[in-house]
Design a protein around this motif. Structure first.
Motif, PDB file in Angstrom:
ATOM      1  N   SER A  80       0.849  -1.189   0.000  1.00  0.00           N
ATOM      2  CA  SER A  80       0.000   0.000   0.000  1.00  0.00           C
ATOM      3  C   SER A  80       0.882   1.235   0.000  1.00  0.00           C
ATOM      4  CB  SER A  80      -0.909   0.015   1.236  1.00  0.00           C
ATOM      5  OG  SER A  80      -1.595   1.252   1.336  1.00  0.00           O
ATOM      6  N   ASN A  81       0.598   2.128  -0.921  1.00  0.00           N
ATOM      7  CA  ASN A  81       1.342   3.387  -0.993  1.00  0.00           C
ATOM      8  C   ASN A  81       0.504   4.554  -0.487  1.00  0.00           C
ATOM      9  OD1 ASN A  81       3.508   2.048  -2.239  1.00  0.00           O
ATOM     10  ND2 ASN A  81       2.580   2.281  -4.274  1.00  0.00           N
ATOM     11  N   LEU A 132      -4.483   3.258   4.247  1.00  0.00           N
ATOM     12  CA  LEU A 132      -4.823   1.930   3.742  1.00  0.00           C
ATOM     13  C   LEU A 132      -3.762   0.916   4.156  1.00  0.00           C
ATOM     14  CD1 LEU A 132      -6.021   2.855   0.133  1.00  0.00           C
ATOM     15  CD2 LEU A 132      -7.366   2.684   2.237  1.00  0.00           C
ATOM     16  N   CYS A 133      -4.213  -0.238   4.645  1.00  0.00           N
ATOM     17  CA  CYS A 133      -3.287  -1.269   5.108  1.00  0.00           C
ATOM     18  C   CYS A 133      -3.024  -2.282   3.999  1.00  0.00           C
ATOM     19  CB  CYS A 133      -3.840  -1.975   6.346  1.00  0.00           C
ATOM     20  SG  CYS A 133      -5.369  -2.918   6.069  1.00  0.00           S
ATOM     21  N   ALA A 134      -1.940  -3.041   4.160  1.00  0.00           N
ATOM     22  CA  ALA A 134      -1.590  -4.099   3.226  1.00  0.00           C
ATOM     23  C   ALA A 134      -1.334  -5.379   4.004  1.00  0.00           C
ATOM     24  CB  ALA A 134      -0.348  -3.708   2.420  1.00  0.00           C
ATOM     25  N   PHE A 141      -9.414  -5.859   4.305  1.00  0.00           N
ATOM     26  CA  PHE A 141     -10.097  -5.378   3.100  1.00  0.00           C
ATOM     27  C   PHE A 141     -11.330  -4.562   3.465  1.00  0.00           C
ATOM     28  CE2 PHE A 141     -12.677  -8.934   4.121  1.00  0.00           C
ATOM     29  CZ  PHE A 141     -13.895  -8.795   3.482  1.00  0.00           C
ATOM     30  N   LEU A 142     -12.005  -4.951   4.568  1.00  0.00           N
ATOM     31  CA  LEU A 142     -13.168  -4.189   5.034  1.00  0.00           C
ATOM     32  C   LEU A 142     -12.745  -2.818   5.546  1.00  0.00           C
ATOM     33  CD1 LEU A 142     -15.275  -6.855   6.959  1.00  0.00           C
ATOM     34  CD2 LEU A 142     -15.996  -5.578   4.938  1.00  0.00           C
ATOM     35  N   ARG A 143     -11.653  -2.781   6.312  1.00  0.00           N
ATOM     36  CA  ARG A 143     -11.165  -1.504   6.824  1.00  0.00           C
ATOM     37  C   ARG A 143     -10.715  -0.590   5.691  1.00  0.00           C
ATOM     38  NH1 ARG A 143      -6.690  -2.586   9.558  1.00  0.00           N
ATOM     39  NH2 ARG A 143      -6.686  -4.864   9.533  1.00  0.00           N
ATOM     40  N   VAL A 202      -2.802  -1.578  -3.276  1.00  0.00           N
ATOM     41  CA  VAL A 202      -3.996  -1.305  -2.484  1.00  0.00           C
ATOM     42  C   VAL A 202      -4.491   0.121  -2.778  1.00  0.00           C
ATOM     43  CG1 VAL A 202      -4.927  -1.019  -0.157  1.00  0.00           C
ATOM     44  CG2 VAL A 202      -3.342  -2.900  -0.645  1.00  0.00           C
ATOM     45  N   GLY A 203      -5.781   0.227  -3.048  1.00  0.00           N
ATOM     46  CA  GLY A 203      -6.382   1.533  -3.300  1.00  0.00           C
ATOM     47  C   GLY A 203      -6.415   1.932  -4.761  1.00  0.00           C
ATOM     48  N   ASP A 204      -5.681   1.213  -5.604  1.00  0.00           N
ATOM     49  CA  ASP A 204      -5.676   1.548  -7.039  1.00  0.00           C
ATOM     50  C   ASP A 204      -7.045   1.249  -7.654  1.00  0.00           C
ATOM     51  OD1 ASP A 204      -3.086   2.303  -6.765  1.00  0.00           O
ATOM     52  OD2 ASP A 204      -2.223   0.690  -7.975  1.00  0.00           O
TER      53      ASP A 204
END
Length: 274
Positions: free
Chosen positions: A13-14, A18-20, A45-47, A268-270
């Motif tokens: 995650s950048n 957001l967590c990875a 993924f929920l968070r 993550v987040g893309d």
């Protein structure tokens, strides 16, 4: 109407907050359907969905690409929150126990729930028992991948327990999701345990075209340079754009980044829109 694919979980995650984690999860929004493909290893993924302002309670379908913990471990979190989608698709033999055998040690890597958890939540799942199943307008699940590519032999370190013995896992439960878009066929995958080439060729056999885009894990992390470059040349020959993540591995990502213009790393987040 555009189709949007949001990466809710993968290994990197950048973007704060957001967590990875070692896991994979996508939210696919076709305009008429909201489909979760995999749910990572935890409630992460929920968070992440909460942080992105995405209400997963509106997801109507859950597809689990295969029965490993890093793609299925978030199911109990969905159940606990009371938002398990009403339609669930699994591959054949999904619940068979799975193990990793390394350095003489067996490690359990299967699911942390069973069929009874679905039933108690009031949801019944469907097994994808055919090579191709249409689940919505312009959305198909592909499965039962033949192992035909000579350089994509299954790893002997990944096992399943069946009929009283451990055997090399050939991943009969692996599922890919195919979306028909204005950019051509878009293939989403979890790990490509059956092999990137094997899976793409199967899509060609059952849908009449190879993917124009692949997004997901490629499971090249433990592969030698020869297989990585052969995979890249196949993608180049068939003009397949690759958005790799999760189990691709730094060496493979570096080789693709240096030698293939139609490659990008997915984090993550893309969000990718077609």
């Amino acid at each position: 109407m555009p189709i949007t694919i949001t990466t809710l979980m993968e290994n990197t995650s950048n973007r704060a907050p957001l967590c990875a984690e070692h896991g994979m999860s996508f939210l696919v929004d076709t305009g008429s359907r909201r489909i979760l493909l995999d749910v990572g290893d935890s409630d992460g993924f929920l968070r992440n969905a909460d942080a992105l302002g995405l209400d997963l309670g509106t997801a109507d379908t859950l597809v689990l690409s295969h029965g490993h913990y890093d793609h299925t471990g978030g199911v109990p979190a969905l159940i606990a929150r009371g938002i398990l989608p009403g339609q669930i698709y699994l591959g054949e033999n999904f619940f068979e126990p799975r193990y990793s055998a390394e350095d003489g040690t067996l490690r359990y890597i299967g699911t942390n729930f069973d069929e009874g958890d679905f039933y108690r939540a009031g949801v019944r799942h469907r097994v994808v028992a055919s090579s191709c199943l249409r689940i919505a307008d312009e959305v198909w699940l592909v499965a039962r991948f033949p192992h035909v590519c000579s350089f994509e032999a299954p790893p002997t370190t990944l096992l399943r327990w069946r009929a009283g013995e451990y055997m090399t896992d050939l991943f009969p439960d692996e599922i890919g999701m195919v979306l028909r878009t204005d950019a051509g066929l878009v293939l989403l995958g979890g790990c490509c345990h059956s092999g990137f080439v094997n899976i793409c060729e199967h899509v060609y056999r059952v849908l009449g075209a190879r993917p124009s885009v692949y997004i997901g894990g490629t499971h090249l992390k433990d592969s030698g340079e020869e297989r990585i470059r052969a995979t890249m040349e196949y993608a180049r020959e068939h003009h397949i754009r690759i958005g790799a993540c999760h189990c691709t591995g730094a060496p493979a990502a570096a080789i693709f980044s240096a030698g293939y213009a139609d490659f990008f790393e997915n984090h993550v987040g893309d969000v990718v829109t077609f």
